[in-house]
Design a protein around this motif. Structure first.
Motif, PDB file in Angstrom:
ATOM      1  N   PRO A  46       0.830  -1.206   0.000  1.00 48.47           N
ATOM      2  CA  PRO A  46       0.000   0.000   0.000  1.00 48.47           C
ATOM      3  C   PRO A  46       0.869   1.262   0.000  1.00 48.47           C
ATOM      4  O   PRO A  46       1.877   1.342   0.699  1.00 48.47           O
ATOM      5  CB  PRO A  46      -0.788  -0.096   1.307  1.00 48.47           C
ATOM      6  N   MET A  47       0.450   2.245  -0.789  1.00 46.10           N
ATOM      7  CA  MET A  47       1.174   3.517  -0.871  1.00 46.10           C
ATOM      8  C   MET A  47       0.637   4.530   0.137  1.00 46.10           C
ATOM      9  O   MET A  47       1.291   5.527   0.425  1.00 46.10           O
ATOM     10  CB  MET A  47       1.055   4.097  -2.283  1.00 46.10           C
ATOM     11  N   MET A  48      -0.555   4.282   0.653  1.00 44.94           N
ATOM     12  CA  MET A  48      -1.183   5.180   1.618  1.00 44.94           C
ATOM     13  C   MET A  48      -2.147   4.385   2.474  1.00 44.94           C
ATOM     14  O   MET A  48      -2.472   3.246   2.148  1.00 44.94           O
ATOM     15  CB  MET A  48      -1.909   6.319   0.899  1.00 44.94           C
ATOM     16  N   ASP A  49      -2.577   4.964   3.572  1.00 47.30           N
ATOM     17  CA  ASP A  49      -3.584   4.328   4.410  1.00 47.30           C
ATOM     18  C   ASP A  49      -4.937   4.404   3.713  1.00 47.30           C
ATOM     19  O   ASP A  49      -5.239   5.388   3.020  1.00 47.30           O
ATOM     20  CB  ASP A  49      -3.694   5.048   5.765  1.00 47.30           C
ATOM     21  N   GLY A  50      -5.744   3.388   3.899  1.00 49.26           N
ATOM     22  CA  GLY A  50      -7.085   3.393   3.335  1.00 49.26           C
ATOM     23  C   GLY A  50      -7.738   2.043   3.487  1.00 49.26           C
ATOM     24  O   GLY A  50      -7.172   1.136   4.108  1.00 49.26           O
ATOM     25  N   THR A  51      -8.928   1.916   2.936  1.00 53.69           N
ATOM     26  CA  THR A  51      -9.675   0.666   3.018  1.00 53.69           C
ATOM     27  C   THR A  51     -10.107   0.241   1.623  1.00 53.69           C
ATOM     28  O   THR A  51     -10.596   1.054   0.846  1.00 53.69           O
ATOM     29  CB  THR A  51     -10.918   0.828   3.914  1.00 53.69           C
TER      30      THR A  51
END
Length: 101
Positions: A46-51
């Motif tokens: 993942p390149m960023m936090d998220g769902t």
């Protein structure tokens, strides 16, 4: 399920005899990869936090909270549609292992 065109943007960064590295960008909530089956073992970074919402071939939907830089791996044969369930953009890098080293 066959391959289906999604709305996420796939950018192949490396395509060698050993690995294929693809960056997946989901510009908005609801953007998706489209139905697909993985022919190779793969790792997601993942390149960023998220769902993400992962819709399986049996219709089940699993919520997958991701943290930037925390990778996970899956075996070949996985069939799913990956949908951005984040209120904004989401991105990850997928590394497919095309053959053993």
């Amino acid at each position: 399920m066959g391959e289906a065109q999604g709305t996420a943007i796939a950018t192949v960064q490396v395509d060698s005899d050993v690995v294929r590295v693809t960056r997946w960008d989901f510009p908005v909530k609801g953007a998706n990869t489209g139905w697909h089956r993985h022919a190779y073992d793969y790792v997601v970074v993942p390149m960023m936090d998220g769902t993400l919402a992962i819709k399986g071939a049996d219709g089940t939907v699993t919520q997958a909270p991701l943290k930037a830089g925390v990778s996970y791996a899956r075996p070949a044969g996985v069939e799913h549609d990956v949908i951005n369930d984040t209120d904004g953009p989401m991105a990850f890098v997928e590394i497919e292992v095309l053959r053993g080293g």
